[in-house]
Write a protein that holds these residues in place. Sequence first.
Motif, PDB file in Angstrom:
ATOM      1  N   MET A 159       0.918  -1.176   0.029  1.00  0.00           N
ATOM      2  CA  MET A 159       0.153   0.172  -0.105  1.00  0.00           C
ATOM      3  C   MET A 159       0.790   1.344   0.103  1.00  0.00           C
ATOM      4  O   MET A 159       1.887   1.294   0.614  1.00  0.00           O
ATOM      5  N   ASP A 160       0.297   2.345  -0.651  1.00  0.00           N
ATOM      6  CA  ASP A 160       1.220   3.446  -0.733  1.00  0.00           C
ATOM      7  C   ASP A 160       1.122   4.281   0.476  1.00  0.00           C
ATOM      8  O   ASP A 160       0.017   4.428   0.740  1.00  0.00           O
ATOM      9  N   PRO A 161       2.249   4.522   1.091  1.00  0.00           N
ATOM     10  CA  PRO A 161       1.988   5.385   2.543  1.00  0.00           C
ATOM     11  C   PRO A 161       1.285   6.509   2.206  1.00  0.00           C
ATOM     12  O   PRO A 161       0.751   6.898   3.483  1.00  0.00           O
ATOM     13  N   ARG A 162       1.497   7.471   1.351  1.00  0.00           N
ATOM     14  CA  ARG A 162       0.777   8.737   0.913  1.00  0.00           C
ATOM     15  C   ARG A 162      -0.415   8.421   0.987  1.00  0.00           C
ATOM     16  O   ARG A 162      -1.131   9.406   1.172  1.00  0.00           O
ATOM     17  N   GLY A 163      -1.198   7.527   0.551  1.00  0.00           N
ATOM     18  CA  GLY A 163      -2.638   7.457   0.413  1.00  0.00           C
ATOM     19  C   GLY A 163      -3.387   6.725   1.712  1.00  0.00           C
ATOM     20  O   GLY A 163      -4.397   6.612   1.899  1.00  0.00           O
ATOM     21  N   PHE A 164      -2.449   6.457   2.680  1.00  0.00           N
ATOM     22  CA  PHE A 164      -2.855   5.609   3.930  1.00  0.00           C
ATOM     23  C   PHE A 164      -3.086   6.803   4.879  1.00  0.00           C
ATOM     24  O   PHE A 164      -2.137   7.808   5.227  1.00  0.00           O
ATOM     25  N   ALA A 165      -4.324   6.841   5.900  1.00  0.00           N
ATOM     26  CA  ALA A 165      -4.640   7.703   6.738  1.00  0.00           C
ATOM     27  C   ALA A 165      -4.883   6.962   7.988  1.00  0.00           C
ATOM     28  O   ALA A 165      -6.158   6.607   7.938  1.00  0.00           O
ATOM     29  N   GLY A 166      -3.821   6.503   8.887  1.00  0.00           N
ATOM     30  CA  GLY A 166      -4.241   5.622  10.037  1.00  0.00           C
ATOM     31  C   GLY A 166      -4.632   6.386  11.368  1.00  0.00           C
ATOM     32  O   GLY A 166      -4.553   7.578  11.115  1.00  0.00           O
ATOM     33  N   PRO A 167      -4.627   5.752  12.362  1.00  0.00           N
ATOM     34  CA  PRO A 167      -4.805   6.503  13.590  1.00  0.00           C
ATOM     35  C   PRO A 167      -3.463   7.106  13.781  1.00  0.00           C
ATOM     36  O   PRO A 167      -2.608   7.005  13.436  1.00  0.00           O
ATOM     37  N   SER A 168      -3.762   8.480  14.681  1.00  0.00           N
ATOM     38  CA  SER A 168      -2.778   9.464  14.754  1.00  0.00           C
ATOM     39  C   SER A 168      -1.614   8.675  15.838  1.00  0.00           C
ATOM     40  O   SER A 168      -0.519   9.071  15.541  1.00  0.00           O
ATOM     41  N   GLU A 169      -1.902   7.953  16.611  1.00  0.00           N
ATOM     42  CA  GLU A 169      -0.957   7.380  17.756  1.00  0.00           C
ATOM     43  C   GLU A 169      -1.187   6.013  17.453  1.00  0.00           C
ATOM     44  O   GLU A 169      -2.129   5.145  17.622  1.00  0.00           O
ATOM     45  N   LYS A 170       0.004   5.339  17.161  1.00  0.00           N
ATOM     46  CA  LYS A 170       0.095   3.985  16.778  1.00  0.00           C
ATOM     47  C   LYS A 170       1.240   3.434  17.760  1.00  0.00           C
ATOM     48  O   LYS A 170       2.408   3.635  17.553  1.00  0.00           O
ATOM     49  N   ILE A 171       0.883   2.325  18.508  1.00  0.00           N
ATOM     50  CA  ILE A 171       1.626   1.824  19.492  1.00  0.00           C
ATOM     51  C   ILE A 171       1.903   0.369  19.051  1.00  0.00           C
ATOM     52  O   ILE A 171       0.564  -0.401  18.848  1.00  0.00           O
ATOM     53  N   VAL A 172       2.698  -0.228  19.067  1.00  0.00           N
ATOM     54  CA  VAL A 172       3.011  -1.458  18.524  1.00  0.00           C
ATOM     55  C   VAL A 172       3.402  -2.568  19.810  1.00  0.00           C
ATOM     56  O   VAL A 172       4.360  -2.179  20.317  1.00  0.00           O
ATOM     57  N   LYS A 173       2.670  -3.455  20.057  1.00  0.00           N
ATOM     58  CA  LYS A 173       2.849  -4.235  21.236  1.00  0.00           C
ATOM     59  C   LYS A 173       2.460  -5.600  20.528  1.00  0.00           C
ATOM     60  O   LYS A 173       1.829  -6.008  19.926  1.00  0.00           O
ATOM     61  N   PRO A 174       3.249  -6.572  21.455  1.00  0.00           N
ATOM     62  CA  PRO A 174       2.897  -7.988  20.970  1.00  0.00           C
ATOM     63  C   PRO A 174       1.453  -8.515  21.625  1.00  0.00           C
ATOM     64  O   PRO A 174       1.202  -7.989  22.663  1.00  0.00           O
ATOM     65  N   LEU A 175       0.869  -9.022  20.850  1.00  0.00           N
ATOM     66  CA  LEU A 175      -0.477  -9.299  21.178  1.00  0.00           C
ATOM     67  C   LEU A 175      -0.769 -10.602  22.095  1.00  0.00           C
ATOM     68  O   LEU A 175      -0.157 -11.666  21.931  1.00  0.00           O
ATOM     69  N   THR A 176      -1.201 -10.558  23.179  1.00  0.00           N
ATOM     70  CA  THR A 176      -1.899 -11.548  23.978  1.00  0.00           C
ATOM     71  C   THR A 176      -2.818 -12.264  23.354  1.00  0.00           C
ATOM     72  O   THR A 176      -3.705 -11.970  22.548  1.00  0.00           O
ATOM     73  N   PRO A 177      -3.183 -13.596  23.954  1.00  0.00           N
ATOM     74  CA  PRO A 177      -4.421 -14.180  23.222  1.00  0.00           C
ATOM     75  C   PRO A 177      -5.679 -13.581  23.344  1.00  0.00           C
ATOM     76  O   PRO A 177      -6.606 -13.590  22.551  1.00  0.00           O
ATOM     77  N   GLU A 178      -5.838 -12.747  24.599  1.00  0.00           N
ATOM     78  CA  GLU A 178      -6.870 -11.864  24.720  1.00  0.00           C
ATOM     79  C   GLU A 178      -6.939 -10.904  23.894  1.00  0.00           C
ATOM     80  O   GLU A 178      -8.335 -10.422  23.487  1.00  0.00           O
ATOM     81  N   ALA A 179      -5.853 -10.231  23.573  1.00  0.00           N
ATOM     82  CA  ALA A 179      -5.871  -9.048  22.869  1.00  0.00           C
ATOM     83  C   ALA A 179      -6.221  -9.567  21.158  1.00  0.00           C
ATOM     84  O   ALA A 179      -6.737  -8.861  20.353  1.00  0.00           O
ATOM     85  N   LEU A 180      -5.735 -10.782  20.940  1.00  0.00           N
ATOM     86  CA  LEU A 180      -5.907 -11.086  19.651  1.00  0.00           C
ATOM     87  C   LEU A 180      -7.363 -11.576  19.257  1.00  0.00           C
ATOM     88  O   LEU A 180      -7.969 -11.198  18.328  1.00  0.00           O
ATOM     89  N   ALA A 181      -7.989 -12.051  20.426  1.00  0.00           N
ATOM     90  CA  ALA A 181      -9.294 -12.306  20.298  1.00  0.00           C
ATOM     91  C   ALA A 181     -10.270 -11.090  20.245  1.00  0.00           C
ATOM     92  O   ALA A 181     -11.097 -10.950  19.326  1.00  0.00           O
TER      93      ALA A 181
END
Length: 245
Positions: A1-23
């Motif tokens: 995907m072209d990053p110039r055409g993407f507008a995601g959430p302003s604050e993006k925090i990457v964390k490892p997903l737990t089973p509960e978070a994945l669900a």
Amino acid sequence: MDPRGFAGPSEKIVKPLTPEALAAFKAAQERAGVIYISRIPPGMQPAKVRHLMSAYGEVGRVYLQQEDPKRAYLRRKYTSTKKPHYTEGWVEFKDKRVARSVAEMLNAQPIGGKKGSRWRDDVWTMKYLPKFKWNMLTEQIAHEAAVHQAQLRVELSQSRKEQREYLKNVELARVLDKRAQRKRKAADSGEGATQTEETRPQKVLKQDDAPQAKAPAKEKRKKAKPAESRPDAEAQLNNVLGSIF
């Protein structure tokens, strides 16, 4: 995907997903809904689309497809607008019910806004996509990108093949041209030699024929002299005989 055409959430925090978070993430994906915008007004950027759609509900991700590179090149060359233009877009709402209602409410309606704004009189053309998830869009875009790359590779190999064939034909034409020039030179030199050989014997024959032509004339003169002396001898003989008798 072209990053110039993407507008995601302003604050993006990457964390490892737990089973509960994945669900929870899967449940949120199931609740989300996507609307498709078939026409983006000229000059409208992804951030502006997000701002306009956020007035009707919580927006997740927004992606706008840029115009064709050839068309963008011509537009930048012959117009004063240098910013990228987008042709179509997808907007994800956190709630599919909100996405459906927004698509039904805004489709074929003017964008509106303050008087004198740029897109006030433009019209929305959008549609709700049932059972369509964002991962399908990313897969589709990745597939289209792969197909585009494959087409580019095929076109590049085809162009290289045509270039090699063209250079081969040029070299062959050059060799044939040289051969033809050599043949013409050889033919010209052969014709010159035959012309000199033909002219030389003619001159020799003329020189040889001249004495032969003169020789018979001399012989005729020599033979003519005795013929001229015979009447004189006969006259003298008659005078002698007349004096005797």
